[in-house]
Design an enzyme around this catalytic site. Structure first.
Site, PDB file in Angstrom:
ATOM      1  N   ASP A   1     -53.149 -30.753  12.170  1.00 32.80           N
ATOM      2  CA  ASP A   1     -53.867 -29.770  12.508  1.00 32.80           C
ATOM      3  C   ASP A   1     -53.638 -28.174  13.056  1.00 32.80           C
ATOM      4  OD1 ASP A   1     -55.910 -31.834  12.021  1.00 32.80           O
ATOM      5  OD2 ASP A   1     -55.997 -32.127  14.055  1.00 32.80           O
TER       6      ASP A   1
ATOM      7  N   GLU B   1     -33.738 -24.348  21.031  1.00 31.13           N
ATOM      8  CA  GLU B   1     -35.039 -24.854  20.359  1.00 31.13           C
ATOM      9  C   GLU B   1     -35.753 -24.114  19.175  1.00 31.13           C
ATOM     10  OE1 GLU B   1     -34.805 -24.324  23.447  1.00 31.13           O
ATOM     11  OE2 GLU B   1     -36.428 -23.038  23.934  1.00 31.13           O
TER      12      GLU B   1
ATOM     13  N   GLU C   1     -66.001 -31.820   4.405  1.00 36.27           N
ATOM     14  CA  GLU C   1     -65.699 -32.949   5.370  1.00 36.27           C
ATOM     15  C   GLU C   1     -65.673 -32.683   6.896  1.00 36.27           C
ATOM     16  OE1 GLU C   1     -65.492 -36.145   3.765  1.00 36.27           O
ATOM     17  OE2 GLU C   1     -64.874 -37.038   5.480  1.00 36.27           O
TER      18      GLU C   1
ATOM     19  N   GLU D   1     -32.709 -19.265  21.495  1.00 39.18           N
ATOM     20  CA  GLU D   1     -33.190 -20.683  22.047  1.00 39.18           C
ATOM     21  C   GLU D   1     -32.611 -21.787  21.283  1.00 39.18           C
ATOM     22  OE1 GLU D   1     -34.292 -21.020  24.852  1.00 39.18           O
ATOM     23  OE2 GLU D   1     -34.371 -18.575  25.237  1.00 39.18           O
TER      24      GLU D   1
HETATM   25  O1  FUB Z   1     -56.617 -34.446  14.281  1.00 36.38           O
HETATM   26  C1  FUB Z   1     -57.724 -35.258  14.582  1.00 36.38           C
HETATM   27  C2  FUB Z   1     -58.608 -35.031  13.586  1.00 36.38           C
HETATM   28  O2  FUB Z   1     -58.166 -35.451  12.313  1.00 36.38           O
HETATM   29  C3  FUB Z   1     -59.005 -33.642  13.301  1.00 36.38           C
HETATM   30  O3  FUB Z   1     -59.942 -33.227  14.315  1.00 36.38           O
HETATM   31  C4  FUB Z   1     -59.527 -33.723  11.787  1.00 36.38           C
HETATM   32  O4  FUB Z   1     -59.664 -32.606  11.301  1.00 36.38           O
HETATM   33  C5  FUB Z   1     -58.336 -34.586  11.158  1.00 36.38           C
HETATM   34  O5  FUB Z   1     -57.311 -33.837  10.812  1.00 36.38           O
END
Ligand code: FUB
Length: 454
Positions: free
Chosen positions: A35, A334, A211, A332
């Site tokens: 995400d 990382e 979605e 860094e």
């Molecule tokens: O990462 C958890 C859920 O899965 C998210 O809120 C959605 O958008 C999907 O990516």
């Protein structure tokens, strides 16, 4: 992430080979990330992500992460500036959020399961993009139903801010100037065929292709709403409108379903940075990866002349760095373009550092400009025992060996000491591979490095 099943070695081998061929995706390999929510602030890209737990069999997510880059290929890990623990009312599910800057403060909108109410959206606040962030309200900013997930935030040129969110519905509110309250009703956007395309799969369950995971932004006077679409496996699509509240017109697919190494979800994050455009998304391509163990990736793209978004394929990533990395200033450990075997850890005193370093693990850093020459190497290290070595190779894992630092014990794994070695005169621009060797496991911790000219 470190320990993987034997049967995953084949996949690892593919990634390893791809790594040798300069792969950059997924851009984070130390943990599973999902995400993506990129934010451009002061010439730096701040990438806020979710974090899928290792071996997860659901969206088991407890915290959010932050990474930065100024060159789009080397990413610095800033740990977890926000977690469920920051919200006294949270139960679980640290899902997709987005952070935005306004008048000296950073506002991070995140969904999570409330202890009693179900999915709700909270807002965390900080004066720094690195955090620490804290719950601005001590309660959800909003709860309108159990589909209150995936907030996206946008501030229009006139100062009006909007928050969109939701699955299976798509809703928005107008945020007040304080960014932690809103005015007016929560509006439900009509998910009709014109705005979001008629649903093909499971048409009886949802009216349109929309979605979840909306991403709202404006470009050249046009408003864009990108989102995962079509049911699982999700593809990315977008709609545009003349105002931030629509009416929305369905435009096209942005990224088709990722067939090889995809996750069944996807999630868009789109920015312009230093004159180029980027789509962030996630896949399931790391070893052990899949639908619940995802990884953030990025592709560069160019808008069509009419402002439409082209079809963007999931590739092995961005090959050209925006700018060279200066090795004569502290970097860094990382800060990573690609790595194998490494994890990151951190605390208030040490900051973030590379850890879990075993024999043959390595860190690759790209486009390092040594100019007229580097003659020595200095690393900030902590080791329980002598015996570990950092080999410095140029341009590939087997590329020319220009120096070896034999690490000395420092008393503990958080007792940091600068240790140095001479290097052959390195000139010009190179990818640098720090390759670690030693017989013990957890050879040492590696906090930062720098080259010297003398
Ligand atoms: O990462 C958890 C859920 O899965 C998210 O809120 C959605 O958008 C999907 O990516």
């Amino acid at each position: 992430m470190k320990r993987i099943q034997f049967k995953q070695w084949l996949l690892l081998l593919c990634i390893f080979i791809a790594g040798k061929l300069n792969a950059q995706n997924p851009i984070i390999q130390t943990i599973y990330t999902a995400d993506p929510a990129p934010m451009v602030y002061n010439d730096t890209v701040y990438l806020y992500t979710g974090h899928d737990e290792d071996k997860s069999t659901w969206f088991t997510m407890k915290d959010w992460r932050c990474y930065t880059t100024t060159d789009m290929v080397n990413w610095t890990d800033h740990g977890s500036p926000l977690s469920l623990k920051n919200f006294s009312w949270a139960k679980k599910d640290a899902w997709a959020g987005q952070c935005i800057y306004r008048k000296g403060k950073f506002y991070w909108y995140v969904p999570m399961n409330h202890q009693t109410m179900g999915m709700s959206i909270g807002v965390a606040i900080s004066t720094s993009p690195y955090g620490p962030f804290e719950d601005a309200l001590g309660k959800p900013l909003l709860h309108s139903g159990n589909g209150d997930i995936d907030p996206t935030v946008f501030i229009d040129d006139n100062g009006q801010a909007y928050l969109y969110w939701g699955n299976p519905y798509l809703k928005y509110v107008k945020l007040n100037e304080d960014m932690i309250s809103y005015s007016g009703d929560i509006i439900t956007v009509p998910l009709n065929a014109e705005g979001f395309s008629k649903r093909i799969k499971d048409a009886d369950k949802r009216p349109s292709e929309y979605e979840e995971g909306p991403w709202l932004y404006k470009r050249k006077g046009q408003y864009y709403l990108a989102y995962p679409a079509g049911g699982v496996p999700e593809h990315l699509a977008y709609s545009t409108g003349p105002t931030p509240t629509g009416p929305w017109k369905y435009r096209d697919t942005i990224m088709p379903v990722i067939k090889k190494g995809g996750a069944f979800t996807n999630h868009p994050g789109i920015i312009d940075y230093k004159g180029r455009s980027y789509l962030f998304y996630h896949n399931g391509a790391l070893p052990g990866g899949g639908g619940f163990t995802r990884s953030v990736c990025v592709e560069e793209f160019t808008y069509n002349a009419d402002g439409s978004i082209p079809r963007i394929a999931a590739t092995s990533g961005i090959l050209n760095s925006h700018q060279n990395l200066n090795p004569f200033k502290r970097v860094e450990a990382e800060t990573i373009a690609w790595q194998e075997g490494i994890e990151t850890a951190g605390d208030n005193e040490s900051g973030i550092y590379a850890t879990a370093i075993d024999n043959n693990d390595y860190i690759k850093v790209r486009s390092v400009d040594f100019g007229k020459g580097a003659k020595n190497f200095e690393a900030n290290l902590a080791a329980l025992t002598d015996g570990g070595t950092i080999e410095i190779h140029l341009d590939s894992l087997e590329g020319s060996l220009v120096g070896s630092l034999h690490v000395k014990a420092t008393g503990s794994l958080i007792n940091w000491q600068l240790q140095t070695c001479q290097v052959k005169n390195i000139k010009g621009k190179h990818d640098v591979f720090f390759v670690f060797h030693g017989t013990e496991s957890n050879l040492f911790n590696f906090n930062s490095w720098q080259f010297g000219k003398k």
